[in-house]
Write an enzyme that holds these catalytic residues in place. Structure first.
Site, PDB file in Angstrom:
ATOM      1  CG  HIS A 157      -4.331  -3.035   2.484  1.00 22.24           C
ATOM      2  ND1 HIS A 157      -3.404  -2.711   3.447  1.00 22.24           N
ATOM      3  CD2 HIS A 157      -4.828  -1.864   2.029  1.00 22.24           C
ATOM      4  CE1 HIS A 157      -3.351  -1.397   3.574  1.00 22.24           C
ATOM      5  NE2 HIS A 157      -4.198  -0.855   2.725  1.00 22.24           N
ATOM      6  CD  GLU A 176      -2.644  -5.885   4.965  1.00 24.11           C
ATOM      7  OE1 GLU A 176      -2.119  -6.209   3.881  1.00 24.11           O
ATOM      8  OE2 GLU A 176      -2.765  -4.701   5.328  1.00 24.11           O
ATOM      9  CB  CYS A 198      -1.004  -0.016   1.153  1.00 23.04           C
ATOM     10  SG  CYS A 198      -2.335   1.187   0.904  1.00 23.04           S
TER      11      CYS A 198
END
Lengths: 201, 254
Positions: A181, A183, A79
């Site tokens: 992202h 995650e 990011c």
């Protein structure tokens, strides 16, 4: 060992957990010794470019990060962390980045909602790139950002369509960036991280 | 193209999910992180937690669930309920939530939206609006629908976005609990008025209600609680139908 650089940029619990889930031995650290011993470095980041770059400089970790890259070990920016890898950003004035990737960061000039926020599909620019090994074109990943990379064509691995072409994965030698992202991108994000794991010598 | 989002909403009291009766095979059904992971596996694109803990002292303790959810969940989530100050935003974001939603407190003090978006970015400031149809328009209600205000819902949404809200969740008080569909008229008015994502809330009872909200009103996300909690609408089946209706949707969730 994977080291997630801690330079005071918020909650890194989900980033840490995502690397662990993808089968990697990962820690969050700002200790130079730990960073020098890392097999791969992760540069996270949220918020605005200049404060993050200032925080990174203030952390004193940039020389270790560059030393890591010079040793040909993988570095992954996520990011805002990816944006910091580029030469510059015009977010609230012109600011210098790490210059590890060619190109610059600029604000979206589009009619669609800003930030570019939500699940968007990936388009492959460099199909045979090993980071794409476990995912398919069209798989969705989660984005949240108002600035994006331009003049980055030479390093494009995958992009997303949002009125303009948004670089989503970039790579140059051992330096990698992901604008979304991983995650927060469910199992697809986890598969991309699994592919990243296999790039670590 | 950005996918339309399916967003289950969970109520939390004293750190435990209430109304979470669906997953009987999980021993500890009221654990927010366990339920959150289960929803993610089923295909939820995002989760919303509303902390309904009554006292602010107990809420501070209740919010410890946020850290656990942040650690365990691999999709974005927001937290709302009782958010009154910039400090509340900071606390919740530090615990790892992606967004914070604010409702009554923003009506009483609109500057809260400006201040929070300036400090943390508009992507994490969600303005939640409770609206009730009156005299051909929509009136904003606060305190969980108890108090009417002088605000028009569409005008309030515009003002909220001007102040820095990055997303609007619009709860129709009339449609809530009726299971007869989202308020399409209200959604369309909002979509026309602002350029941030509009999340439909209140009224979902069948799969076609989601299709209608996405297709007719162009809602960016559809939030629901009971139809998911009680297993009346399986998320996987819902997303399949949405996709068959040419609505951009994230199908690969395993």
């Amino acid at each position: 060992m994977i080291v997630i650089l801690d330079y005071d940029v918020g909650n890194l619990a989900s980033v840490l957990q995502s690397f662990k889930k993808a089968g990697m031995d990962a820690v969050v650290s700002k200790d130079p010794g730990t960073i020098q011993a890392a097999d791969a470095l992760i540069l996270p980041g949220v918020g605005a470019f200049a404060p993050a770059m200032d925080a990174l400089r203030a952390s004193g970790l940039i020389p270790y990060l560059k030393e890591h890259v010079d040793k040909k070990k993988p570095l992954l920016g996520i990011c805002l962390g990816m944006q910091l890898l580029f030469e510059s950003s015009d977010e609230h004035g012109l600011h210098e980045g790490l210059g590890l990737l060619p190109g610059k960061i600029t604000h979206f000039d589009i009619s669609l909602n800003i930030p570019h926020m939500g699940w968007n599909g990936l388009k492959f620019d460099n199909e045979s790139h090993p980071l794409l090994k476990y995912i398919e074109e069209g798989d969705y990943v989660y984005f949240v950002h108002s600035y994006y990379a331009v003049e980055a064509d030479d390093t494009l691995v995958a992009s997303a369509e949002y009125e303009v072409n948004v670089p989503a994965i970039v790579a140059k030698n051992n330096v990698y960036g992901m604008q979304f992202h991983p995650e927060k991108s469910g199992p697809v994000g986890s598969r991309i991280l699994k592919a990243f794991k296999e790039l670590i010598p | 193209m950005i996918a339309k989002r399916i967003i289950p909403c969970l109520d939390v009291r004293d750190g435990r999910v209430v109304k979470g009766r669906k997953f009987k095979d999980i021993l500890d059904v009221e654990d927010p992180a366990v339920l959150a992971k289960r929803y993610a596996l089923e295909g939820a694109d995002e989760l919303v937690f509303y902390d309904i803990t009554a006292s602010s002292e107990r809420r501070a303790i209740s919010l410890s669930f946020v850290e656990e959810v942040a650690r365990e969940l691999d999709i974005p989530f927001s937290v709302g309920g009782g958010v009154r100050s910039v400090e509340d935003f900071r606390t919740i974001l530090r615990k790892g939530a992606d967004k914070v939603s604010v409702n009554s407190a923003a009506v009483h003090d609109p500057e809260l939206i400006r201040e929070a978006s300036r400090r943390f970015g508009n992507q994490c400031v969600v303005l939640s609006i409770d609206a009730k149809k009156e005299n051909g328009g929509y009136v904003v209600y606060t305190e969980g629908g108890r108090n009417a205000t002088a605000l028009d819902a569409v005008e309030w949404a515009k003002e909220g976005v001007r102040l820095g809200a990055g997303e609007i969740v619009i709860n129709s008080i009339d449609a809530d609990g009726m299971k007869e569909g989202y308020d399409i008229d209200l959604l369309r008015r909002l979509k026309k008025a602002v350029n941030v994502p509009i999340i439909a809330s209140g009224g979902a009872g069948a799969i076609e209600h989601f299709v209608e909200a996405a297709k007719v009103a162009d809602a960016d996300g559809m939030l629901a609680a009971s139809v998911f909690h009680f297993g009346e609408i399986p998320i996987e089946a819902l997303k399949k139908v949405l996709s068959e209706n040419d609505i951009p949707i994230r199908l690969k969730v395993k």
